[in-house]
Scaffold this active site. Sequence first.
Site, short mmCIF file in Angstrom:
data_model
loop_
_atom_site.label_atom_id
_atom_site.label_comp_id
_atom_site.label_asym_id
_atom_site.label_seq_id
_atom_site.Cartn_x
_atom_site.Cartn_y
_atom_site.Cartn_z
N GLY A 208 13.30 1.86 6.52
CA GLY A 208 11.88 2.24 6.48
C GLY A 208 11.05 1.15 5.87
O GLY A 208 11.52 0.02 5.71
N ASN A 209 9.83 1.47 5.50
CA ASN A 209 8.99 0.50 4.79
C ASN A 209 8.08 1.25 3.82
O ASN A 209 8.10 2.47 3.77
CB ASN A 209 8.20 -0.36 5.79
CG ASN A 209 7.29 0.48 6.66
OD1 ASN A 209 6.35 1.10 6.18
ND2 ASN A 209 7.59 0.53 7.96
N HIS A 210 7.29 0.48 3.06
CA HIS A 210 6.53 1.08 1.96
C HIS A 210 5.17 1.67 2.36
O HIS A 210 4.39 2.03 1.50
CB HIS A 210 6.30 0.05 0.86
CG HIS A 210 7.55 -0.36 0.16
ND1 HIS A 210 8.31 0.53 -0.55
CD2 HIS A 210 8.20 -1.55 0.10
CE1 HIS A 210 9.37 -0.09 -1.05
NE2 HIS A 210 9.33 -1.35 -0.66
N SER A 211 4.87 1.74 3.64
CA SER A 211 3.55 2.24 4.04
C SER A 211 3.35 3.67 3.53
O SER A 211 4.23 4.52 3.67
CB SER A 211 3.42 2.22 5.56
OG SER A 211 2.26 2.91 5.94
N ALA A 276 2.73 1.38 10.25
CA ALA A 276 3.65 0.26 10.06
C ALA A 276 4.93 0.61 10.80
O ALA A 276 5.86 1.20 10.24
CB ALA A 276 3.92 0.05 8.58
#
Length: 399
Positions: A208-211, A276
């Site tokens: 995943g990512n930090h969005s 994102a």
Amino acid sequence: MLEGKNIILGICGSIACYKSAILTRLLIKAGANVKVIMTKDATHFIGPLTLSTLSKNPVYTEYFNPTTGEWNNHVDLALWAHYILIAPTSANTLAKFATGLCDNILTAVYLSAKCPVFLAPAMDLDMWKHPATRANIQKLQSYGNIVIQPGNGELASGLVGEGRMAEPEEILHFLKSQDERKLPLLGKKALVTAGPTYEAIDPVRFIGNHSSGKMGFAIAEELQRLGAKVHLISGPTSLNLSGENITRYDVVSAEDMRREVEKIFPVCDITVMSAAVADYKPKLVAENKIKKDEQEFNIKLVKTTDILSGLGRTKRDGQILVGFALETNNERENALKKLEKKNLDFIVLNSLNDKGAGFQSDTNKITIIDKHQTEETFDLKSKEEVAKDICSKILAIIK
Ligand code: CTP
């Protein structure tokens, strides 16, 4: 339609004050933020506590707050408001407004206002008919104030005739219809993507990512405020939002997002892709939880579909397509490449090198570059303010 609107409700001394409590409740239920200002006489008819409880805000009755000794800044209050509604407006306050008299916090806020002002008069039949009142009304209308006509019927004096303040439901309806008329995106459909995507590795792990989704949610809310019907497709986030004109679709992976986006995109006038989206996903998703048996472990990744590029290829004339670019180096150059490659109307560039910009934070710092390569860099602002700047650009293209 009053969702998120800031409304100052002014209350003057009149028996119709009891209706102001119901009106406050209706405005709050419609999603507006309400701050109440009362004249001294109004407080004899209805207690400020009732209004502060219903409005969820302190009630202003004085220039100064007697308990804290602080100044109630009438200019800030007036600038905060999208609308000022005086209900009831007494004959006395009407006359003060007409002559520019400024002897209490309500008249001071009125004189400082830049937003539309709605007056819902309430007075006895003969006061309403008096040539002085008629002249005041005419004068106030010529200044751009909007009068919500009083009704006909039994008055507190026992007389029957015109002068009764319009019913709270009628006032709400009036305000809503005026509000809609001013909405520049009324009848438009918008699609917004927000948040991260999660690409499964096994049943318990993902890439995943930090969005946080905050930017996309703020854009969806701003587009709704401007009158658009919004479809918000969001990756996993803990954010909530409300509004009868936002339909939310929760998705997890880039593929889920692509499926939903492609269903809705063809009917949308405006599309803002702020999500994102993962660029790569595991080639294989393990059916069971992977055990830590090996010293090294490799995951083979394959590219996800670039949703935005696909939209850029199929977009029709008149459809507005906006993309985001979050960069760490060669920011402008990379953003220009994406703008052209993805056939966008404009791209919103934010750099992780700018403090307070990017994922998770409540602020952002953006540069908008459009397809004519016109470029505008904005200051660091709250994501709500940034959403307004992005939507202003959309409005400028639509006009
Ligand atoms: N985007 C998308 N689908 C993807 C990846 C990105 O629709 N699979 C969209 C994003 O929502 C954003 C824009 O494309 O509006 C830019 O995404 P970004 O990841 O910054 O750019 P990429 O084109 O993927 O290039 P790179 O990751 O190499 O910088």
